[in-house]
Design an enzyme around this catalytic site. Structure first.
Site, PDB file in Angstrom:
ATOM      1  N   CYS A 271      59.215  48.626 -38.468  1.00  0.00           N
ATOM      2  CA  CYS A 271      59.267  47.680 -37.292  1.00  0.00           C
ATOM      3  C   CYS A 271      60.683  48.130 -36.381  1.00  0.00           C
ATOM      4  O   CYS A 271      61.722  48.772 -36.838  1.00  0.00           O
ATOM      5  CB  CYS A 271      59.640  46.345 -37.505  1.00  0.00           C
ATOM      6  SG  CYS A 271      60.828  45.817 -39.132  1.00  0.00           S
ATOM      7  N   SER A 304      62.381  48.425 -42.147  1.00  0.00           N
ATOM      8  CA  SER A 304      63.231  48.377 -40.831  1.00  0.00           C
ATOM      9  C   SER A 304      63.607  49.881 -40.179  1.00  0.00           C
ATOM     10  O   SER A 304      63.590  50.593 -41.013  1.00  0.00           O
ATOM     11  CB  SER A 304      64.515  47.605 -40.949  1.00  0.00           C
ATOM     12  OG  SER A 304      65.493  48.239 -41.545  1.00  0.00           O
ATOM     13  N   ASP A 305      63.607  49.727 -38.993  1.00  0.00           N
ATOM     14  CA  ASP A 305      64.393  50.998 -38.367  1.00  0.00           C
ATOM     15  C   ASP A 305      65.852  51.138 -38.753  1.00  0.00           C
ATOM     16  O   ASP A 305      66.189  49.767 -39.432  1.00  0.00           O
ATOM     17  CB  ASP A 305      64.383  51.193 -37.000  1.00  0.00           C
ATOM     18  CG  ASP A 305      64.395  52.487 -36.423  1.00  0.00           C
ATOM     19  OD1 ASP A 305      65.039  53.464 -37.167  1.00  0.00           O
ATOM     20  OD2 ASP A 305      64.083  52.851 -35.448  1.00  0.00           O
ATOM     21  N   CYS A 306      66.523  52.070 -38.935  1.00  0.00           N
ATOM     22  CA  CYS A 306      67.715  52.101 -39.883  1.00  0.00           C
ATOM     23  C   CYS A 306      68.603  51.118 -39.020  1.00  0.00           C
ATOM     24  O   CYS A 306      69.095  51.433 -38.010  1.00  0.00           O
ATOM     25  CB  CYS A 306      68.011  53.550 -39.888  1.00  0.00           C
ATOM     26  SG  CYS A 306      67.041  54.298 -41.085  1.00  0.00           S
ATOM     27  N   ALA A 308      68.653  48.120 -38.579  1.00  0.00           N
ATOM     28  CA  ALA A 308      68.190  47.046 -37.498  1.00  0.00           C
ATOM     29  C   ALA A 308      68.023  45.710 -37.908  1.00  0.00           C
ATOM     30  O   ALA A 308      68.530  44.939 -37.276  1.00  0.00           O
ATOM     31  CB  ALA A 308      66.544  47.506 -37.251  1.00  0.00           C
TER      32      ALA A 308
END
Ligand SMILES: *[C@@H]1O[C@H](CO)[C@@H](O)[C@H](O)[C@H]1NC(C)=O
Ligand SMILES: *[C@@H]1O[C@H](CO)[C@@H](O)[C@H](O)[C@H]1NC(C)=O
Ligand SMILES: *[C@@H]1O[C@H](CO)[C@@H](O)[C@H](O)[C@H]1NC(C)=O
Length: 777
Positions: A271, A304-306, A308
């Site tokens: 995401c 998650s994106d890093c 996020a």
């Protein structure tokens, strides 16, 4: 067998501890798999080791044996070892966009510090996409997955979950990461996603249960969703709130993800950082749970994106506390956090009651299921995947495929008076000018690992011509200072001049969108000075991911040819030289619109695809953009000429009556038609292709629908229906068949986000050929 690591020294001491030191577990000597027959502690009697049981049942058994702290330690990308159960440390984060890669500055799953020092580096995706060859995409991804497995077997990977492909729509030409994507078309991007995921994963996963094999490695479709702005003016991806209509969401932003999951069977989703209509993607239950898992049947994990998750509270001010942010994502359906945030705040969230242990268990079930599907809970790797090793990385046939992809992707944009191909035997020297001519790093683009070897355009050209003179011209790609005099002198001295210009990662990359669409600094003035001084028209070779406005070159008679080579990968310079000297006939086609510079008057933040004539908004991509173009989607020349004929269309009139009331809006909802009518409407189109020239070649044939515009007028002007590559000899005539499904290929979304088919006259288009069709409802 490659796993001969002695099974010793378990850190039994930490089993009773409630906190985990990642460093301590990383140094543990646990084998990189669980459930081996000689494992200590012996875990084989436990159901989670029983490969005969359904994966989810095994995952639940393992979860039931974990303490709360152990559970929490699994919610981050650096998942701690659980030595008392023989579970090793696991790194969820690895990259494989166009070859096994490393993200710089952070610990990834893969390292190149052992006996494997490099991996095959394929062209950046935007170039590979322009082959329009789904089978080639599949083969490339299969090789990448094979090399990834081999690197893992050699002990240089701490995970098998790769966060590729990037399948966001290349909506705005300024986007720094557009290079990572297959371009601007949803159908093409969905097909790319499907091929890539199947190739990478090894296609052994069917319908949620582990069959007779394991995943080769796990793919991850990112960034879910409507993420295509990195850093532009005052905006950045971490806080950007994309305003997206239901209509654009349904027929532009979501189809690649739907394809990736339904057709590709991806085992991962990421995401995105940004918010969509006020909701952070990673906290969007409708998106992650209702749509992906519910409607599309997603079986896998969501990362998650890093970092996020920490944004929710700290930057987006969506959550009111750290614990609320944890609850928002876990309850939305996200499973693992890239970063450390969930490791820090989940315990207090449980204690405060904002999340329950069952929310954590839900996530862990997805996470351990994927690790089991990768075969990591089945003892030492065996079978075909277990045998892979060092010799399978940078194998000659892999490197040959990287060359093949570059050859087939490169697009010939201009070729006045057949300046190209150059004759090899030509008299006089060859002059090569430009800051992109001899920089091997530039060939790779972003998300690249160390390549097996590289051949720059200069090196490629030098293998054809003995007497090559080279001058960089510009100091750097930014070209703030330029040595025009020397370049001009050289150009005057030669019959053949190749300028190698464009962009690099200093101009377009992650976290850096462009401010304009022209060539940087003084590049254009250098090109013009050289072209004007040269005896004969020159060749302009562009290395760049996103499009540049090269109208000046298109219109200049002394620039005879323009080639676009994206970032062509490790063998890119070889491919370029083969094309320039006629050993390969170019056939690539652009997968994105090349807009003129004045496009930048539109804010990059405007997510609308559709034009709005009342405000002068021109719309985006070939489907909706009404303004001038430098080059259009699907454009690309070759050294031969192809002519097309639509030979037969098995159905030209479609009477699509909905079972309930027909719509007076001029369209009918696909869902109302039902499967029966959709099946009945399927038809085939046969197109014949004649190679009228003197040279054999391979190129893609694109079939479009020029749309009916009788309804509200907010459908696309044109949309891609299908594509196929054909190989023809000189003077040869072949035919290809397209299977067309009106419900899928003729539909677009209405304002409520429902897919509908418009009534009226439309046509099928291939090249200059059109075939009228009529749709009545
Ligand atoms: C989590 O805690 C560690 C150790 O205190 C700290 O270094 C790290 O920055 C924290 N992470 C986040 C995202 O708050
Ligand atoms: C091209 O680059 C390579 C690698 O950096 C270097 O060895 C070579 O000398 C360069 N060629 C020219 C002609 O400058
Ligand atoms: C080139 O320009 C970019 C974008 O303006 C900038 O970020 C970068 O630092 C520049 N590089 C050099 C070497 O000047």
């Amino acid at each position: 067998m490659r796993h001969t690591i002695p099974i010793l020294a378990l850190l039994i001491s930490i089993t009773c501890s409630t906190t985990f030191s990642i460093d301590a577990v990383r140094q543990s000597k646990l084998p990189p798999f669980s459930c081996g027959s000689s494992s200590t502690p012996p875990t084989r009697p436990y159901p989670f080791c029983d490969a005969g049981l359904p994966v989810r049942e095994r995952a639940r058994d393992l979860i039931s044996r974990l303490t709360l702290d152990e559970k929490i330690s699994q919610l981050v990308n650096k998942a701690a070892a659980v030595p008392r159960l023989g579970v090793p440390y696991y790194q969820w984060w690895s990259e494989a966009l166009h070859g096994v890669a490393v993200a710089t500055g952070v610990e990834n799953g893969v390292s190149f510090d052992g006996i494997v020092e490099a991996a095959t580096s394929f062209p950046q995706v935007i170039l590979t996409a322009s082959t329009f060859d789904a089978d080639l995409w599949y083969r490339i991804a299969k090789v990448i997955g094979t090399e990834a497995r081999a690197i893992y077997n050699e002990g240089q990977a701490k995970g098998l979950t790769f966060w590729s492909p990037n399948i966001n729509i290349f909506r705005d030409p300024r986007w720094g990461r557009g290079q990572e994507t297959p371009g601007e078309d949803p159908l093409l991007t969905a097909k790319y996603a499907t091929s890539f995921v199947r190739g990478l994963q090894g296609d052994s996963f069917e319908g949620g249960a582990l069959k007779d094999g394991h995943l080769q490695v796990s793919a991850c479709c990112k960034h879910f969703t409507a993420y295509d702005l990195d850093r532009w003016e005052g905006y950045n991806r971490f806080t950007f709130n994309a305003q997206v209509t239901k209509q654009d969401m349904a027929d532009t932003y979501q189809p690649p993800f739907k394809g990736c999951i339904e057709e590709g069977k991806a085992s991962g989703i990421m995401c995105a950082y940004n918010l969509v209509n006020g909701v952070p993607n990673c906290a969007d239950h409708d998106l992650l749970t209702k749509t992906a898992r519910g409607e599309w049947g997603f079986e896998g994990y969501i990362t998650s994106d890093c970092d996020a998750v920490s944004l929710l509270f700290h930057q987006q001010h969506y959550a009111k506390s750290d614990e609320e942010a944890v609850a928002d994502v876990l309850k939305a359906g996200m499973d693992v956090n890239c970063g450390s945030y969930l490791g820090n705040y989940t315990k207090s969230a449980v204690l405060k009651g904002t999340v329950s242990v069952s929310d954590i268990d839900r996530a862990l079930e997805n996470l351990f299921s994927v690790r089991m599907r990768l075969g990591l809970f089945s003892g030492p790797p065996s079978g075909a995947y277990g045998k892979l090793g060092r010799a399978d990385v940078c194998a000659p046939e892999h490197q040959e495929l990287a060359l093949e992809a570059a050859r087939q992707g490169i697009v010939l944009l201009k070729n006045e008076r057949n300046l190209l191909p150059l004759t090899r035997a030509g008299k006089g020297s060859l002059v090569v000018i430009g800051p992109n001519a001899n920089v091997s790093k530039t060939l790779l683009g972003n998300y690249a690992g160390p390549p097996c070897r590289t051949i720059t355009p200069l090196q490629g050209l030098m293998s054809y011509v003995e007497d090559v003179k080279f001058e960089q011209g510009c100091d750097t790609v930014n070209c703030s200072s330029v040595d025009v005099k020397r370049a001009v002198e050289l150009a005057k001295s030669a019959d053949r001049v190749v300028l190698v210009m464009g962009l690099n990662q200093e101009r377009e990359k992650e976290d850096l969108d462009r401010e304009d669409l022209v060539l940087p600094g003084k590049q254009q003035s250098l090109i013009m000075s050289v072209a004007k001084a040269a005896k004969k028209p020159v060749v302009l070779l562009l290395l760049c991911g996103g499009p540049v406005d090269v109208s000046f070159a298109k219109n200049e008679a002394k620039i005879g040819s323009i080639l676009w080579a994206g970032y062509p990968g490790q063998a890119g310079g070889r491919a370029v030289a083969e094309i320039i000297f006629g050993d390969y006939n170019p056939g690539g086609r652009l997968t994105m619109t090349w807009y003129p510079q004045d496009f930048i008057k539109i804010p990059m933040t405007d997510m609308r695809m559709r034009a709005d004539p009342s405000s002068g908004y021109p719309g985006r991509t070939y489907r909706f953009y009404k303004g001038e173009k430098v080059f259009e989607f699907g454009y690309g020349l070759s050294y031969t000429t192809y002519s097309y004929k639509i030979v037969s269309v098995s159905q030209s009139k479609f009477d699509l009556k909905a079972s309930s009331s027909a719509s007076d809006l001029g369209y009918v909802a696909v869902q109302e038609l039902g499967l029966g009518s959709c099946d009945k409407a399927k038809f085939s189109v046969i197109v014949s292709i004649e190679n009228e020239g003197e040279m054999a070649g391979k190129h893609p044939v694109l079939l479009f629908l020029r749309c009916a515009q009788s309804g509200s007028g907010d459908g696309p002007m044109k949309q891609l229906v299908g594509f196929q590559t054909v190989r023809t000899d000189a003077k040869e005539k072949v035919s290809v068949e397209f299977a067309v499904s009106p419900c899928e290929h003729f539909s677009r979304a209405n304002e409520d986000g429902e897919m509908v088919i418009e009534s009226g006259d439309a046509s099928l288009v291939v090249g200059d050929e059109e075939h009228p069709i009529n749709i009545s409802i």
